[in-house]
Design a protein around this motif. Structure first.
Motif, PDB file in Angstrom:
ATOM      1  N   LEU A 241      23.370  22.033  42.911  1.00 60.99           N
ATOM      2  CA  LEU A 241      22.102  21.563  43.143  1.00 60.99           C
ATOM      3  C   LEU A 241      21.050  22.376  43.814  1.00 60.99           C
ATOM      4  O   LEU A 241      21.236  22.903  44.870  1.00 60.99           O
ATOM      5  N   TRP A 242      19.841  22.346  42.855  1.00 59.24           N
ATOM      6  CA  TRP A 242      18.864  23.118  43.824  1.00 59.24           C
ATOM      7  C   TRP A 242      17.759  22.266  44.340  1.00 59.24           C
ATOM      8  O   TRP A 242      17.325  21.036  43.709  1.00 59.24           O
ATOM      9  N   GLU A 243      16.917  22.796  45.007  1.00 55.75           N
ATOM     10  CA  GLU A 243      15.449  22.188  45.510  1.00 55.75           C
ATOM     11  C   GLU A 243      14.560  23.350  45.098  1.00 55.75           C
ATOM     12  O   GLU A 243      14.518  24.680  45.479  1.00 55.75           O
ATOM     13  N   ILE A 244      13.516  22.894  44.396  1.00 56.23           N
ATOM     14  CA  ILE A 244      12.547  23.929  44.017  1.00 56.23           C
ATOM     15  C   ILE A 244      11.039  23.537  44.484  1.00 56.23           C
ATOM     16  O   ILE A 244      10.661  22.538  44.586  1.00 56.23           O
ATOM     17  N   ASP A 245      10.461  24.673  44.976  1.00 57.55           N
ATOM     18  CA  ASP A 245       9.144  24.543  45.354  1.00 57.55           C
ATOM     19  C   ASP A 245       8.073  24.173  44.358  1.00 57.55           C
ATOM     20  O   ASP A 245       8.233  25.112  43.228  1.00 57.55           O
ATOM     21  N   PRO A 246       7.338  23.248  44.361  1.00 59.13           N
ATOM     22  CA  PRO A 246       6.621  22.750  42.947  1.00 59.13           C
ATOM     23  C   PRO A 246       5.376  23.747  42.961  1.00 59.13           C
ATOM     24  O   PRO A 246       4.893  23.648  41.629  1.00 59.13           O
ATOM     25  N   PHE A 247       4.931  24.607  43.928  1.00 55.81           N
ATOM     26  CA  PHE A 247       3.873  25.432  43.458  1.00 55.81           C
ATOM     27  C   PHE A 247       4.302  26.908  43.277  1.00 55.81           C
ATOM     28  O   PHE A 247       3.899  27.597  42.341  1.00 55.81           O
ATOM     29  N   THR A 248       5.346  27.406  43.964  1.00 54.27           N
ATOM     30  CA  THR A 248       5.784  28.842  43.383  1.00 54.27           C
ATOM     31  C   THR A 248       7.072  28.869  42.789  1.00 54.27           C
ATOM     32  O   THR A 248       7.215  29.696  42.089  1.00 54.27           O
ATOM     33  N   GLY A 249       7.760  27.672  42.438  1.00 56.19           N
ATOM     34  CA  GLY A 249       8.880  27.683  41.715  1.00 56.19           C
ATOM     35  C   GLY A 249      10.038  28.322  42.222  1.00 56.19           C
ATOM     36  O   GLY A 249      11.186  28.530  41.596  1.00 56.19           O
ATOM     37  N   LYS A 250      10.079  28.675  43.444  1.00 56.03           N
ATOM     38  CA  LYS A 250      11.326  29.316  44.133  1.00 56.03           C
ATOM     39  C   LYS A 250      12.183  28.319  44.516  1.00 56.03           C
ATOM     40  O   LYS A 250      11.763  27.342  44.919  1.00 56.03           O
ATOM     41  N   GLU A 251      13.484  28.716  44.324  1.00 58.06           N
ATOM     42  CA  GLU A 251      14.485  27.851  44.595  1.00 58.06           C
ATOM     43  C   GLU A 251      15.313  27.981  45.555  1.00 58.06           C
ATOM     44  O   GLU A 251      15.313  29.030  46.103  1.00 58.06           O
TER      45      GLU A 251
END
Length: 307
Positions: A110-120
């Motif tokens: 299960l990931w959390e992704i930054d909506p601006f950078t796309g970094k997970e």
């Protein structure tokens, strides 16, 4: 005679176009906007899934086999690539803080992704030191914390025995606390849980057991545990959403809508072999966004989606 009749039918279908499809919508309670037609936004994908709406009304969705996440802008009706190398994400859901939660199927995480950078960032790498089957769909509750389903769908990109057998003792539903300190199972008696959605007051959770062709309804407790398991309807689902009238939208063969008592009130046919998931998009949340096989569709609604 038969050839003439067939030609007439084909001509009528071509002439009517999308109106022909609209005529087949079974809408007993007026949840679809008057005169609305199912519209194909774009095709050319491999298998679309996991639509999730952000606060601006944009819908993010996955093309799971191609390992990509896309973004649909309701104002321009344009689709752009958001992230490549998306961990073979399936289901998506936005937290209140704007972070995108993704069921990253590649390594059963299960990931959390930054909506601006796309970094997970990996939120859940395993359970009890064993790989999950493959997180599939997610719902984030208003008070924080989230639920996700973990069915087993062996993938061709999994290697060795991992692609054939589960490391877990079954296919379950899990809860991850808001502070990420606790991860535990909340439903262990389902055959193949898949679609999942909760009510905006955070009191009720719907879980579709697609393997048993049933959808269940639970009461949500403060600590995240579920009680009062009740049969909602005799239909499973791949993905799910809710509207402001308390109606539940299930997918599979098109989109089938049930009221809060589990009575079918509508069916929206989609011209694909399978409809995987559905959500409400646009700022007013009156656009039903549907992921189906290699295409995505929209339908203007009278009913409104809930946050």
């Amino acid at each position: 005679m038969k050839k003439t009749l067939l030609t007439g039918i084909l001509f009528s279908t071509l002439l009517l176009g999308s109106n022909y499809l609209h005529a087949q919508i079974d809408d007993k309670k007026g949840i679809v906007a008057k005169g609305a037609e199912l519209t194909k936004v774009q095709d050319g994908f491999s298998f679309t899934e996991g639509p999730a709406i952000n606060r601006q009304g944009d819908v993010f969705f996955t093309d799971q086999p191609n390992d990509k996440i896309y973004k649909w802008n309701p104002n321009s009706n344009q689709i752009t690539l958001f992230k490549e190398g998306a961990g073979r994400s399936n289901g998506l859901y936005f937290q209140l803080d704007g972070k995108l939660i993704a069921a990253a199927d590649l390594n059963n995480e299960l990931w959390e992704i930054d909506p601006f950078t796309g970094k997970e960032k990996v939120l859940v790498p395993s359970f009890r030191s064993k790989k999950l089957n493959g997180p599939n769909d997610i719902w984030v509750r208003p008070k924080g914390g989230l639920y996700f389903t973990d069915p087993l769908y062996p993938r061709p990109y999994w290697e060795g025995i991992r692609g054939k057998e589960s490391e877990q003792d079954g296919q379950h539903v899990y809860f991850l606390s808001a502070d990420r300190s606790e991860l535990f199972r909340v439903a262990e008696d389902l055959k193949q849980p898949n679609g999942i959605i909760g009510t905006p007051d955070g009191k009720t959770l719907y879980v579709a057991d697609i393997g048993d062709k049933k959808t269940w309804k639970y009461d949500i407790q403060e600590d995240g545990y579920l009680t009062n398991k009740t049969l909602f309807c005799e239909m499973g689902s791949d993905g799910m959403t809710l509207d402001d009238r308390g109606n539940v939208y299930l997918t599979g063969k098109g989109v089938t809508v049930f009221n809060s008592r589990g009575e079918q009130i509508a069916h929206i046919p989609v011209p694909e072999n399978w409809t995987a998931n559905v959500t409400f998009g646009a700022l007013d949340r009156r656009t039903l966004f549907i992921t189906a096989m290699g295409s995505v569709y929209t339908l203007k609604m009278k009913a409104r989606g809930v946050w």
